[in-house]
Design an enzyme around this catalytic site. Sequence first.
Site, PDB file in Angstrom:
ATOM      1  N   GLY A  90      21.598 -58.972  -3.310  1.00  0.00           N
ATOM      2  CA  GLY A  90      22.330 -60.253  -3.265  1.00  0.00           C
ATOM      3  C   GLY A  90      21.481 -61.431  -3.725  1.00  0.00           C
ATOM      4  N   GLU A 134      21.107 -64.634 -34.934  1.00  0.00           N
ATOM      5  CA  GLU A 134      20.266 -64.102 -36.037  1.00  0.00           C
ATOM      6  C   GLU A 134      20.707 -62.685 -36.443  1.00  0.00           C
ATOM      7  N   GLY A 135      22.017 -62.459 -36.393  1.00  0.00           N
ATOM      8  CA  GLY A 135      22.586 -61.159 -36.739  1.00  0.00           C
ATOM      9  C   GLY A 135      22.830 -60.353 -35.477  1.00  0.00           C
ATOM     10  N   GLU A 145      25.366 -55.143 -34.259  1.00  0.00           N
ATOM     11  CA  GLU A 145      26.078 -54.358 -35.275  1.00  0.00           C
ATOM     12  C   GLU A 145      25.504 -54.663 -36.671  1.00  0.00           C
ATOM     13  N   GLN A 186      19.979 -56.058  -9.969  1.00  0.00           N
ATOM     14  CA  GLN A 186      20.336 -54.991  -9.012  1.00  0.00           C
ATOM     15  C   GLN A 186      19.208 -54.776  -7.991  1.00  0.00           C
ATOM     16  N   ILE A 187      17.971 -54.768  -8.488  1.00  0.00           N
ATOM     17  CA  ILE A 187      16.821 -54.549  -7.580  1.00  0.00           C
ATOM     18  C   ILE A 187      16.709 -55.699  -6.573  1.00  0.00           C
ATOM     19  N   GLY A 193      30.230 -65.968 -39.906  1.00  0.00           N
ATOM     20  CA  GLY A 193      29.118 -65.673 -39.011  1.00  0.00           C
ATOM     21  C   GLY A 193      28.384 -64.448 -39.539  1.00  0.00           C
ATOM     22  N   LEU A 241      23.400 -71.815 -41.224  1.00  0.00           N
ATOM     23  CA  LEU A 241      24.093 -70.833 -42.057  1.00  0.00           C
ATOM     24  C   LEU A 241      25.515 -70.600 -41.539  1.00  0.00           C
TER      25      LEU A 241
HETATM   26  N1  CAA Z   1      16.303 -60.166 -48.809  1.00  0.00           N
HETATM   27  C1  CAA Z   1      16.687 -60.562 -50.041  1.00  0.00           C
HETATM   28  N2  CAA Z   1      17.959 -60.443 -50.473  1.00  0.00           N
HETATM   29  C2  CAA Z   1      18.847 -59.909 -49.620  1.00  0.00           C
HETATM   30  C3  CAA Z   1      18.515 -59.476 -48.327  1.00  0.00           C
HETATM   31  C4  CAA Z   1      17.168 -59.620 -47.928  1.00  0.00           C
HETATM   32  N3  CAA Z   1      16.756 -59.250 -46.710  1.00  0.00           N
HETATM   33  N4  CAA Z   1      19.617 -58.998 -47.714  1.00  0.00           N
HETATM   34  C5  CAA Z   1      20.616 -59.110 -48.595  1.00  0.00           C
HETATM   35  N5  CAA Z   1      20.137 -59.669 -49.745  1.00  0.00           N
HETATM   36  C6  CAA Z   1      20.863 -59.957 -50.961  1.00  0.00           C
HETATM   37  C7  CAA Z   1      21.401 -58.684 -51.622  1.00  0.00           C
HETATM   38  O1  CAA Z   1      20.405 -58.102 -52.459  1.00  0.00           O
HETATM   39  C8  CAA Z   1      22.567 -59.217 -52.402  1.00  0.00           C
HETATM   40  O2  CAA Z   1      22.140 -59.858 -53.585  1.00  0.00           O
HETATM   41  P1  CAA Z   1      22.414 -59.221 -55.059  1.00  0.00           P
HETATM   42  O3  CAA Z   1      23.878 -58.915 -55.088  1.00  0.00           O
HETATM   43  O4  CAA Z   1      21.999 -60.316 -55.955  1.00  0.00           O
HETATM   44  O5  CAA Z   1      21.542 -58.018 -55.123  1.00  0.00           O
HETATM   45  C9  CAA Z   1      23.086 -60.344 -51.507  1.00  0.00           C
HETATM   46  O6  CAA Z   1      22.017 -60.709 -50.642  1.00  0.00           O
HETATM   47  C10 CAA Z   1      24.280 -59.938 -50.673  1.00  0.00           C
HETATM   48  O7  CAA Z   1      23.901 -58.797 -49.921  1.00  0.00           O
HETATM   49  P2  CAA Z   1      24.942 -57.746 -49.438  1.00  0.00           P
HETATM   50  O8  CAA Z   1      25.757 -57.260 -50.600  1.00  0.00           O
HETATM   51  O9  CAA Z   1      24.195 -56.753 -48.625  1.00  0.00           O
HETATM   52  O10 CAA Z   1      25.880 -58.663 -48.537  1.00  0.00           O
HETATM   53  P3  CAA Z   1      26.875 -58.301 -47.383  1.00  0.00           P
HETATM   54  O11 CAA Z   1      27.853 -59.404 -47.327  1.00  0.00           O
HETATM   55  O12 CAA Z   1      27.391 -56.912 -47.520  1.00  0.00           O
HETATM   56  O13 CAA Z   1      25.977 -58.268 -46.053  1.00  0.00           O
HETATM   57  C11 CAA Z   1      24.493 -59.138 -44.374  1.00  0.00           C
HETATM   58  C12 CAA Z   1      24.877 -59.071 -45.841  1.00  0.00           C
HETATM   59  C13 CAA Z   1      23.173 -58.411 -44.191  1.00  0.00           C
HETATM   60  C14 CAA Z   1      25.500 -58.559 -43.421  1.00  0.00           C
HETATM   61  C15 CAA Z   1      24.319 -60.642 -44.124  1.00  0.00           C
HETATM   62  O14 CAA Z   1      25.537 -61.308 -44.374  1.00  0.00           O
HETATM   63  C16 CAA Z   1      23.819 -60.968 -42.746  1.00  0.00           C
HETATM   64  O15 CAA Z   1      22.624 -60.880 -42.489  1.00  0.00           O
HETATM   65  N6  CAA Z   1      24.729 -61.406 -41.813  1.00  0.00           N
HETATM   66  C17 CAA Z   1      24.313 -61.890 -40.530  1.00  0.00           C
HETATM   67  C18 CAA Z   1      24.093 -63.374 -40.610  1.00  0.00           C
HETATM   68  C19 CAA Z   1      23.058 -63.853 -39.660  1.00  0.00           C
HETATM   69  O16 CAA Z   1      22.107 -63.167 -39.327  1.00  0.00           O
HETATM   70  N7  CAA Z   1      23.186 -65.112 -39.262  1.00  0.00           N
HETATM   71  C20 CAA Z   1      22.208 -65.720 -38.460  1.00  0.00           C
HETATM   72  C21 CAA Z   1      22.374 -67.202 -38.517  1.00  0.00           C
HETATM   73  S1  CAA Z   1      20.913 -68.071 -37.997  1.00  0.00           S
HETATM   74  C22 CAA Z   1      20.867 -67.928 -36.336  1.00  0.00           C
HETATM   75  O17 CAA Z   1      21.645 -67.249 -35.736  1.00  0.00           O
HETATM   76  C23 CAA Z   1      19.738 -68.716 -35.666  1.00  0.00           C
HETATM   77  C24 CAA Z   1      19.745 -68.677 -34.218  1.00  0.00           C
HETATM   78  O18 CAA Z   1      20.668 -68.253 -33.611  1.00  0.00           O
HETATM   79  C25 CAA Z   1      18.664 -69.174 -33.444  1.00  0.00           C
HETATM   80  P1  FAD Z   2      31.659 -62.461 -36.025  1.00  0.00           P
HETATM   81  O1  FAD Z   2      30.942 -62.342 -37.293  1.00  0.00           O
HETATM   82  O2  FAD Z   2      33.059 -62.945 -36.055  1.00  0.00           O
HETATM   83  O3  FAD Z   2      31.599 -61.070 -35.279  1.00  0.00           O
HETATM   84  C1  FAD Z   2      32.441 -60.731 -34.168  1.00  0.00           C
HETATM   85  C2  FAD Z   2      32.112 -59.307 -33.740  1.00  0.00           C
HETATM   86  O4  FAD Z   2      32.414 -58.390 -34.803  1.00  0.00           O
HETATM   87  C3  FAD Z   2      30.624 -59.094 -33.440  1.00  0.00           C
HETATM   88  O5  FAD Z   2      30.470 -58.181 -32.399  1.00  0.00           O
HETATM   89  C4  FAD Z   2      30.096 -58.489 -34.724  1.00  0.00           C
HETATM   90  O6  FAD Z   2      28.920 -57.717 -34.554  1.00  0.00           O
HETATM   91  C5  FAD Z   2      31.278 -57.626 -35.137  1.00  0.00           C
HETATM   92  N1  FAD Z   2      31.283 -57.359 -36.574  1.00  0.00           N
HETATM   93  C6  FAD Z   2      31.434 -58.260 -37.579  1.00  0.00           C
HETATM   94  N2  FAD Z   2      31.398 -57.646 -38.772  1.00  0.00           N
HETATM   95  C7  FAD Z   2      31.188 -56.326 -38.524  1.00  0.00           C
HETATM   96  C8  FAD Z   2      31.039 -55.169 -39.337  1.00  0.00           C
HETATM   97  N3  FAD Z   2      31.051 -55.234 -40.674  1.00  0.00           N
HETATM   98  N4  FAD Z   2      30.870 -53.973 -38.742  1.00  0.00           N
HETATM   99  C9  FAD Z   2      30.828 -53.882 -37.395  1.00  0.00           C
HETATM  100  N5  FAD Z   2      30.954 -54.947 -36.566  1.00  0.00           N
HETATM  101  C10 FAD Z   2      31.126 -56.147 -37.120  1.00  0.00           C
HETATM  102  N6  FAD Z   2      23.864 -69.739 -36.622  1.00  0.00           N
HETATM  103  C11 FAD Z   2      23.122 -70.497 -37.472  1.00  0.00           C
HETATM  104  O7  FAD Z   2      23.339 -70.478 -38.677  1.00  0.00           O
HETATM  105  N7  FAD Z   2      22.117 -71.261 -36.998  1.00  0.00           N
HETATM  106  C12 FAD Z   2      21.807 -71.339 -35.689  1.00  0.00           C
HETATM  107  O8  FAD Z   2      20.872 -72.058 -35.304  1.00  0.00           O
HETATM  108  C13 FAD Z   2      22.582 -70.580 -34.768  1.00  0.00           C
HETATM  109  N8  FAD Z   2      22.345 -70.639 -33.428  1.00  0.00           N
HETATM  110  C14 FAD Z   2      23.221 -70.035 -32.558  1.00  0.00           C
HETATM  111  C15 FAD Z   2      23.095 -70.248 -31.186  1.00  0.00           C
HETATM  112  C16 FAD Z   2      24.026 -69.725 -30.312  1.00  0.00           C
HETATM  113  C17 FAD Z   2      23.908 -70.004 -28.856  1.00  0.00           C
HETATM  114  C18 FAD Z   2      25.088 -68.918 -30.810  1.00  0.00           C
HETATM  115  C19 FAD Z   2      26.136 -68.343 -29.888  1.00  0.00           C
HETATM  116  C20 FAD Z   2      25.177 -68.653 -32.151  1.00  0.00           C
HETATM  117  C21 FAD Z   2      24.256 -69.203 -33.045  1.00  0.00           C
HETATM  118  N9  FAD Z   2      24.387 -69.036 -34.425  1.00  0.00           N
HETATM  119  C22 FAD Z   2      23.626 -69.768 -35.299  1.00  0.00           C
HETATM  120  C23 FAD Z   2      25.474 -68.234 -34.946  1.00  0.00           C
HETATM  121  C24 FAD Z   2      25.221 -66.738 -34.868  1.00  0.00           C
HETATM  122  O9  FAD Z   2      24.277 -66.349 -35.809  1.00  0.00           O
HETATM  123  C25 FAD Z   2      26.575 -66.044 -35.060  1.00  0.00           C
HETATM  124  O10 FAD Z   2      27.335 -66.281 -33.891  1.00  0.00           O
HETATM  125  C26 FAD Z   2      26.421 -64.563 -35.314  1.00  0.00           C
HETATM  126  O11 FAD Z   2      25.811 -64.335 -36.564  1.00  0.00           O
HETATM  127  C27 FAD Z   2      27.780 -63.831 -35.254  1.00  0.00           C
HETATM  128  O12 FAD Z   2      28.766 -64.475 -35.998  1.00  0.00           O
HETATM  129  P2  FAD Z   2      30.221 -64.806 -35.339  1.00  0.00           P
HETATM  130  O13 FAD Z   2      29.949 -65.507 -34.076  1.00  0.00           O
HETATM  131  O14 FAD Z   2      31.034 -65.489 -36.361  1.00  0.00           O
HETATM  132  O15 FAD Z   2      30.828 -63.383 -35.012  1.00  0.00           O
END
Ligand code: CAA
Ligand code: FAD
Length: 380
Positions: free
Chosen positions: A340, A363-364, A367, A336-337, A131, A125
């Site tokens: 060194g 995975e989010g 924040e 800490q516990i 991100g 994603l």
């Molecule tokens: N289930 C179903 N639909 C959902 C949903 C959910 N849990 N959450 C949001 N949606 C839908 C909303 O209903 C909306 O759709 P409609 O307009 O059709 O109703 C659409 O998605 C957009 O939602 P928002 O308006 O809430 O969107 P937003 O841009 O304001 O915020 C967000 C959405 C929750 C911040 C989302 O962008 C998010 O989760 N961001 C974090 C991304 C993330 O977690 N990345 C992880 C990557 S994978 C990874 O990291 C793996 C790894 O490391 C091992």
């Molecule tokens: P940004 O979105 O640029 O955020 C920067 C800072 O701003 C963060 O502290 C964030 O919380 C804060 N911030 C952003 N928006 C807001 C807001 N609206 N309000 C308040 N604070 C905010 N992604 C995948 O899709 N698949 C994977 O398998 C995967 N594996 C990963 C493995 C590792 C080791 C790492 C480091 C990342 C991985 N990711 C993966 C990506 C990961 O999900 C993103 O790094 C994460 O979602 C944050 O996105 P970003 O790094 O672009 O930070």
Amino acid sequence: MIFELTEEQRMIRDIARDFAQNELKPGVIERDEQQRFPAEQVKKLGELGFLGMMVASKYNGAGLDAVSYVLVMEELSKIDASASVVVSVNNSLVCYGLEQYGTEEQKEKYLKPLAVGEHIGAFCLSEPEAGSDATSQRTMAADMGDYYLLNGTKNWITNGGTASTYLVMAQTHPEKGHRGINAFIVEKGMEGFTVGSKENKLGIRGSDTHSLHFSDVKVPKENRIGEDGFGFKFAMKTLEGGRIGIAAQALGIASGAYELALNYAKERQTFGKPIAQHQAIQFKLADMATQIEAARLLCLKAAWLKDQGQPYAQAASMAKLYASEVAMKTTVEAVQIHGGYGYVKEYHVERLMRDAKITQIYEGTSEIQRMVIARDLLSG
Ligand code: CAA
Ligand code: FAD
């Protein structure tokens, strides 16, 4: 309210605990130092059924519940979070996504080998510019009739170099915003698909994190998951369960560090008695144990809701938010516990401290979890 695990759940937890001790612990320090993927160990995890834990048996899965998944993630993560993230991604992002939303043909072709670990999956994603703000996908999937033409870059992809099956989100109809995003199954080896260099990370250094590049990759239409425009919802729904996995990973990192700190505190003597006899150390241990127990209950509650078929998005975000913060605090205190000795690699806690940090980011971020929780609270 019943807090007892079933006999089967206890048995699965014990298998995971033994596996972590016997198979993950040897070599964990070297793998971290050398940034080496735990390939042999992942193969064995597949043989144990831990890579398709919740997948139905007709698709080669172990057919277990989400509570068992939390128990396994905790045990593996106590010892090696680089291995447990493979389990988390494969189970809850890749297998779950395919089983829940894939076609029968997609399940036959892709889910079955993933569920036994013959293939490893990746969930794609994040992008350089997308991100937290995941709707702003720049990877494009142009609809060419019987195939899509994929162009763009994904960043930070766990299992990026090791995977065979990649679930890739991309924008097909930019004018529709997030409703124009699709999810695709992309195979390693498709022409135009290349894996970028491996990231050199602070923690989970054995995990294989890469950028991915797509240049005119032809993805057959039958590899789209769900209806046209379902990709963003697919990603969000899938991440709900993924967050339970990462919450349990954070829990495991915290409880692993706590167990090490407790044992060390009983052995290390200062001023004529074990440091565990000093009240300052006792209070640290008491706080650690209390917070870990609270994190465990949040993880199990989210998993239980999922098993009951009830909504669990908010519970999963609460579990991830809290458990990841507990992982960070607990590992810092565990170092800490140890004094060194905690600062050097042989004692394991410095690695757990470095590994803990990622659970507040992927995975989010914390924040983003707060945003998800608050939106849910305010929507009622
Ligand atoms: N289930 C179903 N639909 C959902 C949903 C959910 N849990 N959450 C949001 N949606 C839908 C909303 O209903 C909306 O759709 P409609 O307009 O059709 O109703 C659409 O998605 C957009 O939602 P928002 O308006 O809430 O969107 P937003 O841009 O304001 O915020 C967000 C959405 C929750 C911040 C989302 O962008 C998010 O989760 N961001 C974090 C991304 C993330 O977690 N990345 C992880 C990557 S994978 C990874 O990291 C793996 C790894 O490391 C091992
Ligand atoms: P940004 O979105 O640029 O955020 C920067 C800072 O701003 C963060 O502290 C964030 O919380 C804060 N911030 C952003 N928006 C807001 C807001 N609206 N309000 C308040 N604070 C905010 N992604 C995948 O899709 N698949 C994977 O398998 C995967 N594996 C990963 C493995 C590792 C080791 C790492 C480091 C990342 C991985 N990711 C993966 C990506 C990961 O999900 C993103 O790094 C994460 O979602 C944050 O996105 P970003 O790094 O672009 O930070």
